[in-house]
Enzyme design. Sequence first.
Site, short mmCIF file in Angstrom:
data_model
loop_
_atom_site.label_atom_id
_atom_site.label_comp_id
_atom_site.label_asym_id
_atom_site.label_seq_id
_atom_site.Cartn_x
_atom_site.Cartn_y
_atom_site.Cartn_z
N SER A 185 -12.06 5.91 -1.85
CA SER A 185 -10.78 6.45 -1.38
C SER A 185 -9.86 5.30 -0.95
O SER A 185 -8.70 5.21 -1.36
CB SER A 185 -11.06 7.41 -0.22
OG SER A 185 -9.89 7.73 0.46
N LYS A 189 -6.57 3.26 -3.63
CA LYS A 189 -5.16 3.13 -3.23
C LYS A 189 -4.75 1.67 -3.14
O LYS A 189 -3.66 1.29 -3.55
CB LYS A 189 -4.92 3.85 -1.90
CG LYS A 189 -5.00 5.37 -2.05
CD LYS A 189 -4.96 6.10 -0.72
CE LYS A 189 -6.24 5.97 0.05
NZ LYS A 189 -6.44 6.86 1.17
N1 URA Z 1 -9.29 6.25 4.91
C1 URA Z 1 -9.09 6.64 3.63
O1 URA Z 1 -8.05 6.39 3.04
N2 URA Z 1 -10.08 7.32 3.03
C2 URA Z 1 -11.25 7.62 3.63
O2 URA Z 1 -12.09 8.23 3.03
C3 URA Z 1 -11.43 7.22 4.97
C4 URA Z 1 -10.44 6.52 5.59
#
Ligand code: URA
Length: 427
Positions: A185, A189
């Site tokens: 996750s 990004k």
């Molecule tokens: N921050 C995120 O962007 N994803 C997660 O799974 C945990 C913290």
Amino acid sequence: MSYSTPLLIAAKRDGQELSDAAITWLLEAYDRGDVADEQMSAMLMAIFFRGLGSRELGTWTKAMINSGERLNLRGLSRPTVDKHSTGGVGDKISLILAPLVAACGAAVPQLSGRGLGHTGGTLDKLESIPGWRAALTNDEVYQQLENVGAVICAAGSGLAPVDRRLYALRDVTATVESIPLIASSIMSKKIAEGTDALVLDVKVGRGAFLKDRESSLRLARTMVDLGTSHGVHTVAQLTNMDEPLGRSVGNALEVEESVEVLRGGGPRDVRDLTVALASIMLELVGLDDNPAARLDDGSAYDVYRAMISAQGGDPDAPLARSAHRETIVAPRAGVVQSIDAYRVGVAAWRQGAGRARKEDPVSAGAGVEVLVRRGDHVETGQPLFVLHADDEARLRAGHDEIVGALMIGDEPVVETPLLFERVDATS
Ligand code: URA
């Protein structure tokens, strides 16, 4: 090629590895709406218990990145380097670090999120500055990086959009605390953001997302390997999050403290951690400058002012103050043994500084001032905390949480380090 979703779920449930083609299909089909939320929820729970191997995780992350756009920052005249923190209490480091590293010659694209739960969000803090705008177009991000050197803004909906849906599902299915799911996750990004290099501040301790050193180390290693395999020069630094960072927890309160540090003052721990992370960031992009000197000579503060103004904010505007305050005093004399960062974070959150649901508003002025440090000697009746809230009910909610947050004893305390292990790419 098409797959049977129940068979893929069963395979992961039974501990089998999924093929690259199956993982790619699953995430694309989920994105298209051909895999239902309840099926993806079951898959996330299977991953929670069975994990993902490193090949599976690489493919899972790549599919998340490919669900959206990837920023192209290659044409900038400076190298790009970003920092991500796994979240802490009083963690205002980004507000200082982005302009500081820009003042040292790099470009810092900090595409951030909002706070949820007991840790605050960088965007929420900056939104306490009148006029400041979190939403920028990709062109605006690029131009600001070229002209100012630092941007802190909302990660647009185009970056790894499938993460937004997966995260929302994880939130309601008790599958957030999974190392492969957290790592994919965060890193999807950050990789999509297009940065050349990345420093991960992985917090450990009472106020951190992961409380123990071993899980934090595993998360750090997993994220460093993912970044490296996608061509991002990535290093993780484990840092201590047992006590709150600095003296202020809350949105406007943390902006004020950040400005103090940017002007060469402020609490020692905030300054030291910022300088340590800045040094690693500069090392990763091959720049040789002295970040401490850029805090002391005002050049980091100049970049901060330019960064705030470029996004419509007025760096000189007075910040919001909550109308209701309460000072909590020491019930006895002695030595401060510990200040529980988690409880301080929860108090600030209950007072209105944070949100319980994504759509909740936050109070700019609410928060907690922490007036003493671990190891300080205090007298009976000496002020320990000042609570700030917009109404009496919230002040009481914070009070109930904060009273057990600080322990006073008779023993001297041993100083604990701010920095733990550093995790580099394996060559
Ligand atoms: N921050 C995120 O962007 N994803 C997660 O799974 C945990 C913290």
